[in-house]
Scaffold this active site. Structure first.
Site, PDB file in Angstrom:
ATOM      1  N   SER A 152       0.804  -1.331  -0.102  1.00 60.00           N
ATOM      2  CA  SER A 152      -0.012  -0.224  -0.148  1.00 60.00           C
ATOM      3  C   SER A 152       0.895   1.070   0.056  1.00 60.00           C
ATOM      4  O   SER A 152       1.811   1.255   0.488  1.00 60.00           O
ATOM      5  CB  SER A 152      -0.836   0.045   1.216  1.00 60.00           C
ATOM      6  OG  SER A 152      -1.669   1.276   1.482  1.00 60.00           O
ATOM      7  N   TYR A 165      -3.078  -0.778  10.132  1.00 63.73           N
ATOM      8  CA  TYR A 165      -3.020  -1.064   8.791  1.00 63.73           C
ATOM      9  C   TYR A 165      -1.663  -0.658   8.071  1.00 63.73           C
ATOM     10  O   TYR A 165      -0.863  -1.393   7.462  1.00 63.73           O
ATOM     11  CB  TYR A 165      -3.985  -0.394   7.976  1.00 63.73           C
ATOM     12  CG  TYR A 165      -4.000  -0.593   6.475  1.00 63.73           C
ATOM     13  CD1 TYR A 165      -4.309  -1.565   5.878  1.00 63.73           C
ATOM     14  CD2 TYR A 165      -3.528   0.695   5.438  1.00 63.73           C
ATOM     15  CE1 TYR A 165      -4.574  -1.690   4.522  1.00 63.73           C
ATOM     16  CE2 TYR A 165      -3.462   0.523   4.171  1.00 63.73           C
ATOM     17  CZ  TYR A 165      -3.928  -0.795   3.702  1.00 63.73           C
ATOM     18  OH  TYR A 165      -3.949  -0.832   2.163  1.00 63.73           O
ATOM     19  N   LYS A 169       1.545  -2.820   6.862  1.00 63.36           N
ATOM     20  CA  LYS A 169       2.320  -2.624   5.369  1.00 63.36           C
ATOM     21  C   LYS A 169       3.601  -2.408   5.296  1.00 63.36           C
ATOM     22  O   LYS A 169       4.482  -2.742   4.412  1.00 63.36           O
ATOM     23  CB  LYS A 169       1.489  -1.591   4.556  1.00 63.36           C
ATOM     24  CG  LYS A 169       0.024  -2.031   4.433  1.00 63.36           C
ATOM     25  CD  LYS A 169      -0.390  -3.246   3.448  1.00 63.36           C
ATOM     26  CE  LYS A 169      -1.644  -3.587   3.227  1.00 63.36           C
ATOM     27  NZ  LYS A 169      -1.968  -4.839   2.423  1.00 63.36           N
TER      28      LYS A 169
END
Length: 260
Positions: A152, A165, A169
């Protein structure tokens, strides 16, 4: 009464891809792109019905649908066992399954259970699938294959309120680099695609307003998810002597360069 769907017989020249999170979004788009190019597919996700919709939307594809939770080691073992029974070869793992986690929760109030869920899916699940694919690719003849991790742009520039998150990543980037090194003796290539604002069900909210670094809520531009799928296919179809370790594809006008 409808006829059962007939699966085309195996082709000795067809490459085989296993795609996690294949029931929707980026995973579904990549499945369609690779399937249309003649790849044999193993489609994995939590819900079999969404996987079947993905499969049924690709004409002439030879595909297996396996409901599995990538954060569960037993499910991952069962998934790769089913894949081996379906086709003895594995040329590509697209490690795509992931979750954003809860939105709108201040960092200091984030439940530990929410952190664990995001880490289990995004990072541990990617590790488990990569490890299973690595074993297959190392053992098969001819040896080798490719693993592509779905990262991402958050691995480079986080959004407000995205600690679980973003952390996973960043961890996935480390996993990609380590796999790239560990796979060299066995012709196993590993790359990562970092995606920004592809139009999927998961990103629908971006068109209506998402938090910015200065505290404002602003809509952001989106790009066609098919453009992501074409990028993954390009990475996947390189000869194993060539590799794209990191690729970033994003909506041109999204606030990424200069974010913060």
């Amino acid at each position: 009464m409808t006829e059962p769907r007939r699966t085309p017989p195996p082709s000795p020249s067809a490459r085989v891809a296993l795609i996690t999170g294949a029931g929707s979004g980026v995973g579904q788009a990549v499945a369609r792109e690779l399937g249309a190019a003649g790849w044999t597919l193993v489609l994995a996700g939590r819900r079999r019905e969404t996987l079947e919709r993905t499969r049924d939307g690709i004409d002439g594809v030879r595909a297996l649908c396996v409901a599995a939770d990538v954060s569960d080691p037993d499910d991952v073992e069962r998934l790769f066992g089913a894949a081996a029974g379906f086709d003895p070869r594995l040329d590509l793992l697209f490690n795509n399954a992931g979750t954003f986690g809860p939105g709108g929760v201040p960092f200091e109030e984030l439940p530990l259970s929410a952190w664990h869920k995001v880490v289990a899916t995004n990072l541990t699940g990617s590790f488990l699938c990569a490890q299973a694919a690595f074993r297959r690719m190392k053992a098969q003849d001819p040896q080798g294959g490719r693993i592509i991790n779905n990262g991402s742009v958050s691995a480079h520039a986080p959004r407000p309120g995205s600690a679980p998150y973003t952390a996973t990543k960043h961890g996935l980037t480390g996993l990609t680099k380590s796999l790239s090194l560990d796979g060299r003796p066995y012709r196993i290539a590993c790359g990562q695609i970092d995606i920004g604002n592809a139009a999927t069900d998961m990103t629908d909210r971006m068109a209506h307003g998402v938090p910015q670094a200065d505290g404002r809520l602003m809509p952001e531009p989106l790009m066609d998810v098919a453009d992501v799928a074409r990028t993954v296919r390009h990475m996947a179809e390189l000869p194993l002597e060539a590799n794209i370790p990191f690729a970033t594809v994003l909506a041109t006008a999204m606030p990424y360069i200069g974010r913060g």
